[in-house]
Design a protein around this motif. Sequence first.
Motif, PDB file in Angstrom:
ATOM      1  N   ASP A  51      49.783  27.018  21.279  1.00 24.30           N
ATOM      2  CA  ASP A  51      48.925  26.547  20.192  1.00 24.30           C
ATOM      3  C   ASP A  51      47.753  25.738  20.729  1.00 24.30           C
ATOM      4  N   GLU A  52      47.996  24.955  21.759  1.00 21.10           N
ATOM      5  CA  GLU A  52      46.969  24.107  22.372  1.00 21.10           C
ATOM      6  C   GLU A  52      46.617  24.663  23.750  1.00 21.10           C
ATOM      7  N   ALA A  53      45.390  24.405  24.173  1.00 21.53           N
ATOM      8  CA  ALA A  53      44.972  24.833  25.508  1.00 21.53           C
ATOM      9  C   ALA A  53      45.795  24.099  26.561  1.00 21.53           C
ATOM     10  N   ARG A  54      46.049  24.796  27.660  1.00 28.10           N
ATOM     11  CA  ARG A  54      46.786  24.217  28.765  1.00 28.10           C
ATOM     12  C   ARG A  54      46.116  24.636  30.069  1.00 28.10           C
ATOM     13  N   THR A  55      46.328  23.882  31.122  1.00 30.14           N
ATOM     14  CA  THR A  55      45.808  24.239  32.433  1.00 30.14           C
ATOM     15  C   THR A  55      46.793  25.186  33.095  1.00 30.14           C
ATOM     16  N   VAL A  56      46.266  26.294  33.592  1.00 26.79           N
ATOM     17  CA  VAL A  56      47.072  27.288  34.295  1.00 26.79           C
ATOM     18  C   VAL A  56      46.431  27.510  35.662  1.00 26.79           C
ATOM     19  N   VAL A  57      47.264  27.579  36.678  1.00 25.74           N
ATOM     20  CA  VAL A  57      46.811  27.854  38.035  1.00 25.74           C
ATOM     21  C   VAL A  57      47.227  29.271  38.398  1.00 25.74           C
ATOM     22  N   LEU A  58      46.261  30.060  38.863  1.00 24.90           N
ATOM     23  CA  LEU A  58      46.535  31.407  39.352  1.00 24.90           C
ATOM     24  C   LEU A  58      46.399  31.382  40.865  1.00 24.90           C
ATOM     25  N   LEU A  59      47.480  31.670  41.567  1.00 28.24           N
ATOM     26  CA  LEU A  59      47.444  31.758  43.024  1.00 28.24           C
ATOM     27  C   LEU A  59      47.050  33.181  43.374  1.00 28.24           C
ATOM     28  N   LEU A  60      45.965  33.312  44.137  1.00 25.15           N
ATOM     29  CA  LEU A  60      45.382  34.622  44.436  1.00 25.15           C
ATOM     30  C   LEU A  60      45.592  34.988  45.896  1.00 25.15           C
ATOM     31  N   PRO A  61      45.539  36.273  46.213  1.00 26.00           N
ATOM     32  CA  PRO A  61      45.625  36.685  47.613  1.00 26.00           C
ATOM     33  C   PRO A  61      44.538  35.990  48.444  1.00 26.00           C
ATOM     34  N   GLY A  62      44.822  35.801  49.718  1.00 27.10           N
ATOM     35  CA  GLY A  62      43.869  35.150  50.600  1.00 27.10           C
ATOM     36  C   GLY A  62      43.900  33.641  50.478  1.00 27.10           C
ATOM     37  N   GLU A  63      45.000  33.099  49.978  1.00 32.47           N
ATOM     38  CA  GLU A  63      45.172  31.660  49.793  1.00 32.47           C
ATOM     39  C   GLU A  63      44.122  31.048  48.877  1.00 32.47           C
ATOM     40  N   ARG A 135      26.459  37.841  18.175  1.00 34.26           N
ATOM     41  CA  ARG A 135      27.017  37.151  19.337  1.00 34.26           C
ATOM     42  C   ARG A 135      26.116  37.287  20.561  1.00 34.26           C
ATOM     43  N   VAL A 136      26.117  36.248  21.380  1.00 35.86           N
ATOM     44  CA  VAL A 136      25.394  36.234  22.641  1.00 35.86           C
ATOM     45  C   VAL A 136      26.456  36.376  23.736  1.00 35.86           C
ATOM     46  N   ARG A 137      26.299  37.388  24.587  1.00 37.13           N
ATOM     47  CA  ARG A 137      27.360  37.738  25.536  1.00 37.13           C
ATOM     48  C   ARG A 137      26.953  37.499  26.985  1.00 37.13           C
ATOM     49  N   TYR A 138      27.978  37.281  27.805  1.00 32.56           N
ATOM     50  CA  TYR A 138      27.813  37.089  29.247  1.00 32.56           C
ATOM     51  C   TYR A 138      28.899  37.881  29.960  1.00 32.56           C
ATOM     52  N   SER A 139      28.572  38.416  31.120  1.00 30.76           N
ATOM     53  CA  SER A 139      29.561  39.091  31.961  1.00 30.76           C
ATOM     54  C   SER A 139      29.205  38.827  33.419  1.00 30.76           C
ATOM     55  N   SER A 140      30.174  38.381  34.184  1.00 32.39           N
ATOM     56  CA  SER A 140      29.938  38.045  35.588  1.00 32.39           C
ATOM     57  C   SER A 140      30.091  39.273  36.471  1.00 32.39           C
ATOM     58  N   PRO A 141      29.569  39.186  37.687  1.00 31.59           N
ATOM     59  CA  PRO A 141      29.937  40.192  38.685  1.00 31.59           C
ATOM     60  C   PRO A 141      31.441  40.043  38.956  1.00 31.59           C
ATOM     61  N   SER A 142      32.057  41.061  39.479  1.00 28.58           N
ATOM     62  CA  SER A 142      33.486  40.960  39.768  1.00 28.58           C
ATOM     63  C   SER A 142      33.706  40.419  41.171  1.00 28.58           C
ATOM     64  N   ALA A 143      34.886  39.859  41.355  1.00 32.13           N
ATOM     65  CA  ALA A 143      35.320  39.347  42.655  1.00 32.13           C
ATOM     66  C   ALA A 143      36.630  40.047  42.990  1.00 32.13           C
ATOM     67  N   THR A 144      36.814  40.392  44.247  1.00 33.33           N
ATOM     68  CA  THR A 144      38.013  41.112  44.657  1.00 33.33           C
ATOM     69  C   THR A 144      38.835  40.264  45.618  1.00 33.33           C
ATOM     70  N   PHE A 145      40.120  40.190  45.330  1.00 35.84           N
ATOM     71  CA  PHE A 145      41.087  39.468  46.144  1.00 35.84           C
ATOM     72  C   PHE A 145      42.178  40.471  46.506  1.00 35.84           C
ATOM     73  N   ASP A 146      42.058  41.079  47.671  1.00 29.13           N
ATOM     74  CA  ASP A 146      42.910  42.202  48.072  1.00 29.13           C
ATOM     75  C   ASP A 146      42.819  43.288  47.004  1.00 29.13           C
ATOM     76  N   ALA A 147      43.933  43.623  46.353  1.00 31.01           N
ATOM     77  CA  ALA A 147      43.916  44.697  45.354  1.00 31.01           C
ATOM     78  C   ALA A 147      43.565  44.205  43.952  1.00 31.01           C
ATOM     79  N   LEU A 148      43.406  42.896  43.771  1.00 33.61           N
ATOM     80  CA  LEU A 148      43.137  42.313  42.447  1.00 33.61           C
ATOM     81  C   LEU A 148      41.640  42.090  42.267  1.00 33.61           C
ATOM     82  N   GLU A 149      41.085  42.731  41.254  1.00 33.75           N
ATOM     83  CA  GLU A 149      39.664  42.561  40.916  1.00 33.75           C
ATOM     84  C   GLU A 149      39.566  41.726  39.643  1.00 33.75           C
ATOM     85  N   LEU A 150      38.774  40.637  39.699  1.00 34.41           N
ATOM     86  CA  LEU A 150      38.641  39.712  38.576  1.00 34.41           C
ATOM     87  C   LEU A 150      37.183  39.573  38.161  1.00 34.41           C
TER      88      LEU A 150
END
Length: 172
Positions: A51-63, A135-150
């Motif tokens: 219900d409320e926002a929370r801080t989440v940590v995502l551990l990604l490849p490459g430390e 709506r005013v939209r934004y989209s970033s370039p993608s970043a790749t961490f091994d096989a994971l693209e974000l």
Amino acid sequence: MTENDTARDDGPDPAARSMVDGLETWDLTQEPSAEAFGIAEDDRAGIYETDEARTVVLLLPGEERLEVETKALSFERTGTASGERFRLGVRGPTVPKDQLVEQLRSLTDQLGVDPAGVEDYASELADVDDEQTERVRYSSPSATFDALELGVSANVAPIADGGRFVLGGVWR
């Protein structure tokens, strides 16, 4: 998990999720799997929403590490002839547009992508008519961490004076 966790209670406990220093942490450095993401055998997704926002940590490849404020985090499984594929979705809370720009600056910095687009987006938001319904939209370039693209996207409804980001990922 946090006290206001409203994730499905019928799915398995996700192996990739833990609490580290009081923060919900997801280890995305391993091979993606239904077990890792708490997706039941007969289900397509594991959805972890509060219900409320929370801080989440995502551990990604490459430390690498990504820290986000979110109300909803999901993993989706799709089947193909060559096996299962997985997608990640992280939805930020709706916030005022100046706070959204700060979130985007933080996310693009953490992802290591060019921040120029965020500055252009901030300028566009500053110049928009507050009564605008489109709506005013934004989209970033993608970043790749091994096989994971974000990548991160955002949209703001100026008339509502707020918007949110969505961090999306796919394992290739």
